[in-house]
Design an enzyme around this catalytic site. Structure first.
Site, PDB file in Angstrom:
ATOM      1  N   ALA A 132       0.845  -1.197   0.000  1.00 24.48           N
ATOM      2  CA  ALA A 132       0.000   0.000   0.000  1.00 24.48           C
ATOM      3  C   ALA A 132       0.874   1.236   0.000  1.00 24.48           C
ATOM      4  CB  ALA A 132      -0.920   0.000   1.225  1.00 24.48           C
ATOM      5  N   ASP A 133       0.296   2.311  -0.500  1.00 28.92           N
ATOM      6  CA  ASP A 133       0.973   3.600  -0.444  1.00 28.92           C
ATOM      7  C   ASP A 133      -0.091   4.683  -0.274  1.00 28.92           C
ATOM      8  OD1 ASP A 133       3.907   4.631  -0.966  1.00 28.92           O
ATOM      9  OD2 ASP A 133       2.496   6.146  -1.693  1.00 28.92           O
ATOM     10  N   THR A 134       0.139   5.558   0.683  1.00 29.18           N
ATOM     11  CA  THR A 134      -0.790   6.647   0.969  1.00 29.18           C
ATOM     12  C   THR A 134      -0.138   7.966   0.583  1.00 29.18           C
ATOM     13  OG1 THR A 134      -1.779   5.412   2.792  1.00 29.18           O
ATOM     14  CG2 THR A 134      -2.136   7.797   2.784  1.00 29.18           C
TER      15      THR A 134
END
Length: 190
Positions: free
Chosen positions: A65-67
């Site tokens: 994941a990447d925010t």
């Protein structure tokens, strides 16, 4: 398998009741400037997953994941230092911005699902003293946009959310559950 060093993501998956192991690899997080908003988060999540492809067993799934935080079309990633964190928060204060978390689920059998979730976050106006206090006390250098919604600043600055709070924390757990359920043919015992 979770490919993230984020304690928040670990806690969210644990709270979902999922059993997982954490594996970490260094992955370049640069992206093309032509990508916009959700495209950046999805690209980075998918890019990270590729680093784990060769090491996956047939029955394994890796979650990456990447925010990112977007103020209009500007992507605010993790600040390099306190000064950059203060500049980011100064830009965000008194305004609404968008948080995008891109997620990639990759199976050892080669199936890949990439998606993102968006949350609109409204900040009240902050004083320079409040911003400096937060940055010095909480050191948000590992957080996109230089803040954590679960920290002090989330309690005093966030006036409204449109979308998932957990997405702002770094993982849209409702979507992760939904996509894992589809991918795995159900997660809960019948």
């Amino acid at each position: 398998m979770l490919a993230s060093n984020s304690p928040r993501r670990r806690q969210l998956l644990t709270d979902l009741g999922l059993t997982y192991e954490v594996r970490l690899q260094e992955v370049d997080e640069s992206f093309s400037e032509h990508l916009r908003r959700a495209e950046v988060a999805e690209y980075l999540a998918a890019h990270k997953a590729q680093a784990y492809r060769a090491g996956l067993a047939a029955d394994e799934v890796v979650l990456t994941a990447d925010t990112i935080v977007c103020l209009e079309d500007d992507v605010l990633n993790k600040p390099a230092d306190e000064a950059e964190a203060i500049r980011m928060l100064t830009r965000l204060q008194g305004r609404a911005h968008d948080v995008f978390t891109g997620v990639c689920l990759l199976t050892g059998g080669g199936q890949q699902v990439v998606f993102s979730d968006q949350t609109r976050v409204h900040f009240r106006a902050l004083t320079p003293t409040e911003i400096e206090f937060y940055v010095r006390q909480y050191r948000p250098l590992d957080k996109a946009g230089a803040y954590g919604a679960q920290d002090w600043i989330g309690m005093v600055a966030v006036t409204r959310l449109e979308g998932s709070y957990f997405n702002v924390m770094g993982l849209p757990v409702h979507r992760v559950w939904e996509e894992l359920t589809k991918l795995m043919g159900g997660l809960l015992p019948a």
